[in-house]
Design a protein around this motif. Sequence first.
Motif, short mmCIF file in Angstrom:
data_model
loop_
_atom_site.label_atom_id
_atom_site.label_comp_id
_atom_site.label_asym_id
_atom_site.label_seq_id
_atom_site.Cartn_x
_atom_site.Cartn_y
_atom_site.Cartn_z
N SER A 65 0.84 -1.19 0.00
CA SER A 65 0.00 0.00 0.00
C SER A 65 0.88 1.24 0.00
CB SER A 65 -0.90 -0.02 1.24
OG SER A 65 -1.69 1.15 1.31
N ILE A 66 0.56 2.17 -0.90
CA ILE A 66 1.33 3.41 -1.02
C ILE A 66 0.51 4.55 -0.42
CG2 ILE A 66 2.49 4.99 -2.62
CD1 ILE A 66 2.62 2.66 -4.60
N GLU A 67 1.11 5.27 0.52
CA GLU A 67 0.41 6.33 1.23
C GLU A 67 1.24 7.62 1.20
OE1 GLU A 67 -0.25 4.72 5.11
OE2 GLU A 67 -1.60 3.15 4.40
N LYS A 68 0.54 8.74 1.28
CA LYS A 68 1.19 10.05 1.23
C LYS A 68 0.66 10.92 2.36
CE LYS A 68 3.60 13.36 -0.98
NZ LYS A 68 5.06 13.28 -1.26
N ASN A 75 -3.08 11.60 6.12
CA ASN A 75 -2.52 10.42 5.46
C ASN A 75 -3.48 9.96 4.37
OD1 ASN A 75 -0.57 8.44 5.07
ND2 ASN A 75 -1.63 6.99 6.41
N THR A 76 -3.05 10.01 3.12
CA THR A 76 -3.90 9.67 1.99
C THR A 76 -3.42 8.40 1.32
OG1 THR A 76 -4.37 12.02 1.56
CG2 THR A 76 -4.81 10.48 -0.23
N TYR A 77 -4.37 7.45 1.14
CA TYR A 77 -4.05 6.23 0.40
C TYR A 77 -3.99 6.55 -1.08
CZ TYR A 77 -4.99 1.84 -2.02
OH TYR A 77 -4.94 0.78 -2.88
N MET A 78 -2.93 6.10 -1.74
CA MET A 78 -2.77 6.36 -3.16
C MET A 78 -3.23 5.16 -4.00
SD MET A 78 -1.64 9.42 -3.10
CE MET A 78 -1.14 9.66 -4.81
N LEU A 79 -2.52 4.05 -3.87
CA LEU A 79 -2.86 2.82 -4.59
C LEU A 79 -2.01 1.68 -4.04
CD1 LEU A 79 -0.25 2.68 -6.70
CD2 LEU A 79 -1.66 4.24 -8.01
N ASN A 146 4.30 2.76 -14.16
CA ASN A 146 3.95 3.17 -12.80
C ASN A 146 3.37 4.58 -12.79
OD1 ASN A 146 4.85 0.76 -11.79
ND2 ASN A 146 6.66 1.57 -10.76
N ASN A 147 3.98 5.48 -13.57
CA ASN A 147 3.47 6.86 -13.62
C ASN A 147 2.05 6.90 -14.15
OD1 ASN A 147 5.82 7.95 -12.61
ND2 ASN A 147 6.69 8.45 -14.60
N LEU A 148 1.73 6.00 -15.09
CA LEU A 148 0.38 5.96 -15.64
C LEU A 148 -0.64 5.60 -14.56
CD1 LEU A 148 -1.40 6.23 -18.13
CD2 LEU A 148 -0.94 3.82 -18.64
N LEU A 149 -0.25 4.75 -13.63
CA LEU A 149 -1.14 4.39 -12.53
C LEU A 149 -1.50 5.62 -11.70
CD1 LEU A 149 0.54 1.08 -11.26
CD2 LEU A 149 -1.49 1.29 -12.70
N PHE A 150 -0.50 6.48 -11.45
CA PHE A 150 -0.74 7.70 -10.68
C PHE A 150 -1.54 8.71 -11.50
CE2 PHE A 150 2.83 5.90 -8.33
CZ PHE A 150 2.42 6.08 -7.02
N ASP A 193 -11.29 4.34 -0.23
CA ASP A 193 -10.09 5.14 0.04
C ASP A 193 -9.43 5.59 -1.26
OD1 ASP A 193 -10.43 4.81 2.75
OD2 ASP A 193 -9.05 3.11 2.91
N TYR A 194 -9.38 4.69 -2.25
CA TYR A 194 -8.79 5.03 -3.55
C TYR A 194 -9.54 6.20 -4.19
CZ TYR A 194 -7.20 4.58 -8.39
OH TYR A 194 -6.69 4.84 -9.64
N LEU A 195 -10.87 6.17 -4.09
CA LEU A 195 -11.69 7.22 -4.70
C LEU A 195 -11.73 8.48 -3.85
CD1 LEU A 195 -14.74 5.03 -5.83
CD2 LEU A 195 -12.85 5.83 -7.26
N GLY A 196 -11.28 8.38 -2.60
CA GLY A 196 -11.31 9.52 -1.70
C GLY A 196 -12.70 9.85 -1.20
N VAL A 197 -13.51 8.79 -0.97
CA VAL A 197 -14.90 9.00 -0.53
C VAL A 197 -15.18 8.11 0.67
CG1 VAL A 197 -15.62 9.56 -2.88
CG2 VAL A 197 -15.86 7.21 -2.05
#
Length: 226
Positions: A65-68, A75-79, A146-150, A193-197
Amino acid sequence: MMIDLSRDINLLTKFSIFSKFPLDHLEHLLNCCGAYYKSYEKNEIIYFQGDDINFLCIIISGSISIEKIDIFGNNTYMLDFYSGNFFGEQMILDTPSISPYTYKCSTKCKILCLPFHKKYSTNNCKNTCDCRLLFRENLLNQIAENNLLFINKLEVLSKKNIREKIMTFLINESEKCNSNKVQIPFSKSKFADYLGVNRSALMRVLSNMKNDGLIELNNKTFTILK
């Protein structure tokens, strides 16, 4: 944990980052860079955001899990990254070797660690050897993926409402697999979490989309109808 090349070499060649590698080149690369395995438990941290990166990580099994953390401490979950994905490429490229994210194990994980002593250079092998040039080419191709995923994640987050976020995500995934059936790789909570909702809001919108004939939903499998 040491690498058993006689046992693992065929598995590793299936990963995109080692694609087109002759077996002797791959064996040379792994030996030269000092590759080894590390095992992690669920929720164990591999790198905290801001940590110095001391090895390139290739996921052999499990998910990461990648978090920022933003400037306000949120703390935001990215993917998630899965088997065959990698992270920590900053130590090989000409960028500061600082982790931009926190990488936490979503499950038990086995990681192939490539330390690349002395910044992609060792006393045993020159930077211009064939195996390193091929690896660097594969690495750059995978960084683009990987960049495309972000980028896809940013596209999803840019949508104004939950329904648009869901449809954008599903359409992006359906284009990858060239099918109107999409299987999400995570739970509904992590999807939220991925959608931010909020999860309850996500479930309500999914139910409405199903009733409106936009999707069919069976556990983690979505079918896009319109």
